[in-house]
Every structure is written in C-alpha cells, then in structure tokens.
Design an enzyme around this catalytic site. Structure first.
Site, mmCIF file in Angstrom:
data_model
loop_
_atom_site.group_PDB
_atom_site.id
_atom_site.type_symbol
_atom_site.label_atom_id
_atom_site.label_comp_id
_atom_site.label_asym_id
_atom_site.label_seq_id
_atom_site.Cartn_x
_atom_site.Cartn_y
_atom_site.Cartn_z
ATOM 1 C CG ASP A 13 -2.471 -0.393 1.018
ATOM 2 O OD1 ASP A 13 -2.936 -0.253 -0.083
ATOM 3 O OD2 ASP A 13 -2.874 -0.561 1.933
ATOM 4 C CE LYS B 180 -4.747 -2.036 -0.941
ATOM 5 N NZ LYS B 180 -5.362 -0.690 -0.217
ATOM 6 C CD GLU C 156 -7.417 3.927 1.018
ATOM 7 O OE1 GLU C 156 -7.839 4.768 1.449
ATOM 8 O OE2 GLU C 156 -6.997 2.967 1.889
ATOM 9 C CD GLU D 236 -12.348 -1.670 2.897
ATOM 10 O OE1 GLU D 236 -11.006 -1.253 2.475
ATOM 11 O OE2 GLU D 236 -12.308 -1.562 4.196
#
Ligand code: KIV
Length: 280
Positions: A86, A116, A118, A185
């Site tokens: 992340d 990763k 967001e 998510e």
C-alpha cells in the site's frame, strides 16, 4: 530476499477475470508471510498495519518508511505469492509525480510486485501516470480508509442510487487508467456485482460480497488476533487471542513458580556435562 519460484505475477492476476477467485490476505511480517505464502495468490502489505500492529485509530499515521520496513519483511517470506504494498496517506495524492516517486521508492526498496492506492475518478490520472511508467497499480474504491475523516467514519458506500453510480464511475475510471486489479471495499452486493461486470479487470472484494472476482481480508481478523471489533464482513477461522493469552499466562505462572526452565531447557544442568566452575 527469498528466491521466488513460480511466483504469481501481475499479468497472471490480471488474467483471472471471471476465473478461479483470487485469494488475498494482508501480511505484515516474515513469519506470517512464510506460513501464508503457498496458500494465497496475493499478500497485501496493507496500511491497515497501522491499526492492526501499531494500535492506531486510523491508517492516516502510517509512513512510507513503515510500509517499506514491513514490505521488506514480507518479501523475505514470499516465494510464491504476488506481493502488493500500500502507498500510505499523503504519499501520493498530491500529484502523479509525487505518486511516482513514492511508488518507485517502495518498489526499489522492498522488491515488491505492485503498489496499491486508494481513490476513484480523482486518482485516475495518477494511476495512468504510474501504469505508463511500468508501475503496476492495484486500485481501491468504495470505503477508502485513508478518507475516513472526509467520509465521517467507516461506513458502507454506494447506499443510494447516486452514490452507487459515483462508485461505479470510480471503478471504471481506475480500470480504464490501467490498474491491473481493483479492491472494492464496503459496499452493497448489487453495487459490487455491477462494478465487477462493468470493469475488465478482476475485482477483489472486502465487505463487498461474493460477486467479486476475489476476496481480501485482514489476516489478524480471520485469526481472531485483532479483537477490538469484528466487522460484519469478517469470518473468523481461528480464535488465537485466547490461546495466546493462555500460553503467556502458563509461562508467567511457571516462571514465578520456578517450574520453568526445567533441566531439559538448561545447558550443563545434568551432572558431569559441564566443566567444574566452582571449586569446593
Ligand atoms: O490496508 C489494508 O489492509 C487494505 C485491505 C484490507 C484492502 O487496504
């Protein structure tokens, strides 16, 4: 670093759309990575480590250095699984160039396979910038823990029609920008289903139903190690916290009563096996 044999690659995962579901768990340390490696397709060094390992209330305090330290630890235990790290809060949102610098540093210093990040429509330009420069990106839409303050909590996303449409648009934008997989998510089953059919890349759900192309959970949650709270979407496959507590208590009791260490745990406790140190 562990020699990697037949490791799962980014193209392998990208090709799993609609196929055998992708199995992903978070991993933060070498011993756990060694135990999990053969059984999962992806080990995600999630910034959830801030909450799970460091007792933070949110992931906002996690630094790039922390992600790199844990990314390196997981890589030492990874032979087979694809390792994704992340990018933490404030390390990539500012601009595509900032994201590139962070992602490149994470990849160089950990040896991981992908990063990763967001975000939805607003991060599509950044995802495209990274993907075009050889950095594989796993996207993450829906409930975005790094935006917890803006969202006002860890709430299910896409609950009304407008919100669902925005979420589907986010997913499409990140897929079109070149992400190779997409974490979805905290959303309703019909929304996860719509996203999964709308994007050509595999979706990996967490609290997003079986409609996704794979699943991810926090490993400490499935092991019953992170007992602060259990979200509805978590299934516990073990209850290790009470077992650990019982073991620690047994050790403490034995130390206090001098039952531990026994002769079998000591060097030179058997008569005649050690040099005579004290004359007399
Ligand atoms: O940080 C994390 O562990 C994650 C997953 C739970 C998707 O982002």
């Amino acid at each position: 670093m562990t020699k990697r044999k037949n490791a799962v690659t980014v193209p392998d995962l990208a090709a799993r759309k609609g196929g055998t579901p992708i199995v992903c768990l978070t991993a933060y340390t070498t011993p756990m990575a060694r135990i999990m490696d053969a059984h999962v397709d992806v080990m995600l060094v999630g910034d959830s480590l801030g909450m799970v390992l460091y007792g933070m209330d949110t992931t906002l305090g996690v630094s790039v250095d922390m992600m790199i330290a844990h990314g390196r630890a997981v890589m030492r235990g990874a032979e087979h699984a694809c390792v994704v790290v992340d990018l933490p809060f404030a390390s990539y949102q500012e601009s595509p160039a900032a994201a590139y610098r962070t992602a490149a540093r994470v990849m160089q210093e950990t040896g991981c396979d992908a990063v990763k990040l967001e975000g939805g429509v607003e991060m599509a330009e950044t995802v495209a910038f990274l993907a075009a420069r050889g950095i594989p990106v796993m996207g993450h839409v829906g409930l975005k823990p790094q935006s917890v303050k803006a969202m006002g909590g860890f709430a299910v996303q896409g609950k009304d029609e407008d919100a669902a449409r925005r979420l589907i648009a986010d997913a499409k934008a990140i897929a079109a920008a070149g992400a190779f997989t997409l974490v979805v998510e905290g959303t309703m089953e019909p929304v996860a289903r719509a996203i999964t059919s709308a994007v050509p890349i595999p979706t990996i759900g967490i609290g997003a139903s079986a409609a996704c192309d794979g699943q991810v959970l926090v490993v400490d949650d499935i092991l019953g190690l992170f007992a602060d709270f259990t979200p509805k979407f978590v299934k516990r496959y073990a209850e290790l916290a009470p077992e650990i507590e019982a073991a620690v208590k047994a050790y403490a009791d034995e130390v206090r009563s001098r039952a531990f260490p026994g002769d079998e745990h000591c060097f030179g406790a058997k008569r005649g096996t050690a040099p005579k140190l004290i004359k007399g």
